[in-house]
Design a protein around this motif. Structure first.
Motif, PDB file in Angstrom:
ATOM      1  N   GLY A  15       0.815  -1.210   0.000  1.00 32.94           N
ATOM      2  CA  GLY A  15       0.000   0.000   0.000  1.00 32.94           C
ATOM      3  C   GLY A  15       0.848   1.259   0.000  1.00 32.94           C
ATOM      4  N   ALA A  16       1.941   1.249   0.763  1.00 29.72           N
ATOM      5  CA  ALA A  16       2.839   2.405   0.810  1.00 29.72           C
ATOM      6  C   ALA A  16       3.490   2.636  -0.552  1.00 29.72           C
ATOM      7  CB  ALA A  16       3.909   2.205   1.879  1.00 29.72           C
ATOM      8  N   ASP A  17       3.929   1.575  -1.207  1.00 26.70           N
ATOM      9  CA  ASP A  17       4.529   1.707  -2.542  1.00 26.70           C
ATOM     10  C   ASP A  17       3.566   2.406  -3.499  1.00 26.70           C
ATOM     11  OD1 ASP A  17       6.769   0.306  -1.664  1.00 26.70           O
ATOM     12  OD2 ASP A  17       6.144  -1.595  -2.571  1.00 26.70           O
ATOM     13  N   GLN A  18       2.340   1.928  -3.523  1.00 24.89           N
ATOM     14  CA  GLN A  18       1.341   2.498  -4.430  1.00 24.89           C
ATOM     15  C   GLN A  18       0.990   3.932  -4.040  1.00 24.89           C
ATOM     16  OE1 GLN A  18      -1.800  -0.459  -4.118  1.00 24.89           O
ATOM     17  NE2 GLN A  18      -1.202  -1.294  -6.110  1.00 24.89           N
ATOM     18  N   PHE A  19       0.821   4.170  -2.746  1.00 27.89           N
ATOM     19  CA  PHE A  19       0.447   5.496  -2.274  1.00 27.89           C
ATOM     20  C   PHE A  19       1.511   6.533  -2.630  1.00 27.89           C
ATOM     21  CE2 PHE A  19       0.517   8.912   0.800  1.00 27.89           C
ATOM     22  CZ  PHE A  19      -0.793   9.354   0.767  1.00 27.89           C
ATOM     23  N   VAL A  20       2.765   6.239  -2.304  1.00 22.37           N
ATOM     24  CA  VAL A  20       3.851   7.201  -2.552  1.00 22.37           C
ATOM     25  C   VAL A  20       3.947   7.535  -4.034  1.00 22.37           C
ATOM     26  CG1 VAL A  20       6.371   7.477  -2.517  1.00 22.37           C
ATOM     27  CG2 VAL A  20       5.177   6.658  -0.481  1.00 22.37           C
ATOM     28  N   GLU A  21       3.903   6.532  -4.873  1.00 22.29           N
ATOM     29  CA  GLU A  21       4.005   6.777  -6.312  1.00 22.29           C
ATOM     30  C   GLU A  21       2.857   7.677  -6.796  1.00 22.29           C
ATOM     31  OE1 GLU A  21       3.895   4.359 -10.533  1.00 22.29           O
ATOM     32  OE2 GLU A  21       4.450   3.270  -8.716  1.00 22.29           O
ATOM     33  N   TYR A  74      11.372   6.141   1.856  1.00 27.83           N
ATOM     34  CA  TYR A  74      10.162   6.070   2.660  1.00 27.83           C
ATOM     35  C   TYR A  74      10.122   4.722   3.354  1.00 27.83           C
ATOM     36  CZ  TYR A  74       8.120   3.510  -1.305  1.00 27.83           C
ATOM     37  OH  TYR A  74       7.879   2.612  -2.318  1.00 27.83           O
ATOM     38  N   ASP A  75       9.371   4.708   4.447  1.00 27.44           N
ATOM     39  CA  ASP A  75       9.222   3.475   5.201  1.00 27.44           C
ATOM     40  C   ASP A  75       7.862   3.514   5.886  1.00 27.44           C
ATOM     41  OD1 ASP A  75       9.859   1.004   6.225  1.00 27.44           O
ATOM     42  OD2 ASP A  75      11.114   1.768   7.841  1.00 27.44           O
ATOM     43  N   CYS A  76       7.319   2.359   6.119  1.00 27.47           N
ATOM     44  CA  CYS A  76       6.017   2.289   6.762  1.00 27.47           C
ATOM     45  C   CYS A  76       5.990   1.125   7.731  1.00 27.47           C
ATOM     46  CB  CYS A  76       4.913   2.131   5.727  1.00 27.47           C
ATOM     47  SG  CYS A  76       4.881   0.510   4.959  1.00 27.47           S
ATOM     48  N   HIS A  77       5.037   1.210   8.633  1.00 23.47           N
ATOM     49  CA  HIS A  77       4.754   0.035   9.460  1.00 23.47           C
ATOM     50  C   HIS A  77       3.283   0.053   9.846  1.00 23.47           C
ATOM     51  CE1 HIS A  77       5.748   2.818  12.826  1.00 23.47           C
ATOM     52  NE2 HIS A  77       4.855   2.105  13.484  1.00 23.47           N
ATOM     53  N   PRO A  78       2.706  -1.134   9.933  1.00 25.09           N
ATOM     54  CA  PRO A  78       1.280  -1.231  10.251  1.00 25.09           C
ATOM     55  C   PRO A  78       1.014  -0.910  11.714  1.00 25.09           C
ATOM     56  CG  PRO A  78       2.237  -3.419  10.089  1.00 25.09           C
ATOM     57  CD  PRO A  78       3.321  -2.440   9.715  1.00 25.09           C
ATOM     58  N   LEU A  79      -0.163  -0.370  11.951  1.00 18.03           N
ATOM     59  CA  LEU A  79      -0.634  -0.159  13.319  1.00 18.03           C
ATOM     60  C   LEU A  79      -1.605  -1.286  13.653  1.00 18.03           C
ATOM     61  CD1 LEU A  79      -1.278   3.673  13.112  1.00 18.03           C
ATOM     62  CD2 LEU A  79       0.617   2.508  14.241  1.00 18.03           C
ATOM     63  N   PRO A  80      -1.529  -1.803  14.854  1.00 16.56           N
ATOM     64  CA  PRO A  80      -2.412  -2.929  15.193  1.00 16.56           C
ATOM     65  C   PRO A  80      -3.873  -2.507  15.215  1.00 16.56           C
ATOM     66  CG  PRO A  80      -1.191  -2.176  17.115  1.00 16.56           C
ATOM     67  CD  PRO A  80      -0.678  -1.400  15.944  1.00 16.56           C
ATOM     68  N   SER A 124      -8.891   0.675  -0.257  1.00 19.66           N
ATOM     69  CA  SER A 124      -7.758   1.568  -0.489  1.00 19.66           C
ATOM     70  C   SER A 124      -7.471   2.330   0.808  1.00 19.66           C
ATOM     71  CB  SER A 124      -8.079   2.545  -1.623  1.00 19.66           C
ATOM     72  OG  SER A 124      -9.136   3.406  -1.239  1.00 19.66           O
ATOM     73  N   PHE A 125      -6.397   3.114   0.807  1.00 21.93           N
ATOM     74  CA  PHE A 125      -6.041   3.891   1.986  1.00 21.93           C
ATOM     75  C   PHE A 125      -6.348   5.363   1.746  1.00 21.93           C
ATOM     76  CE2 PHE A 125      -3.404   0.151   2.580  1.00 21.93           C
ATOM     77  CZ  PHE A 125      -3.525  -0.076   3.943  1.00 21.93           C
ATOM     78  N   PHE A 126      -6.737   6.067   2.803  1.00 19.45           N
ATOM     79  CA  PHE A 126      -6.889   7.515   2.737  1.00 19.45           C
ATOM     80  C   PHE A 126      -6.029   8.142   3.831  1.00 19.45           C
ATOM     81  CE2 PHE A 126     -10.079   6.378   5.862  1.00 19.45           C
ATOM     82  CZ  PHE A 126     -10.015   7.405   6.793  1.00 19.45           C
TER      83      PHE A 126
END
Length: 135
Positions: A15-21, A74-80, A124-126
């Motif tokens: 999701g982060a890959d797609q979002f950033v691009e 960039y880097d991401c991590h999921p929140l529980p 998707s993410f917002f």
């Protein structure tokens, strides 16, 4: 549990890959649709200036000079998520890069942190929270 965590990490990373691009492409080439990344309850802090929701932020951002962003890392991590450990939750996404505005002679470095939340309508993410700062 380790399998569920690995799945969340992979989902967040994808999701982060797609979002950033997509996000930085839209900022640089299609600003009128930038508000689609946000909701009216999104919290935005742009270089110390607070905005609540997609509409006020879009009005501000559309007044800025044309830009060209370069993402360095960039880097991401999921929140529980406490409701359903098997479904993807929100994520924290940190981005560093540079931006050149057409009305400024120099390129500026920036750091941007997002909290991205899943949209229950389509998966998707917002942007739930966005903090941008020149460094």
């Amino acid at each position: 549990m380790a399998v569920a965590l690995k799945a969340h990490v992979e989902h967040s990373s994808h999701g982060a890959d797609q979002f950033v691009e997509l996000y930085y492409k839209v900022i640089d080439t299609q600003r009128p649709v930038l508000n689609r990344f946000y909701r009216e309850n999104s919290a935005i802090l742009w270089n110390g200036n607070p905005y609540q929701g997609a509409t006020p932020f879009s009005e501000f951002y559309n007044k800025l000079s044309a830009s060209e962003h370069t993402v360095n890392a960039y880097d991401c991590h999921p929140l529980p998520t406490s409701t359903d450990p098997s479904s993807p939750g929100s994520m924290i996404l940190n981005v560093v890069g540079s931006v050149k505005y057409s009305n400024e002679p120099t390129t500026r470095q920036f750091s941007q942190s997002f909290i991205l939340s899943p949209d229950p309508k389509d998966g998707s993410f917002f942007v739930w929270s966005d903090c941008f700062r020149f460094v």
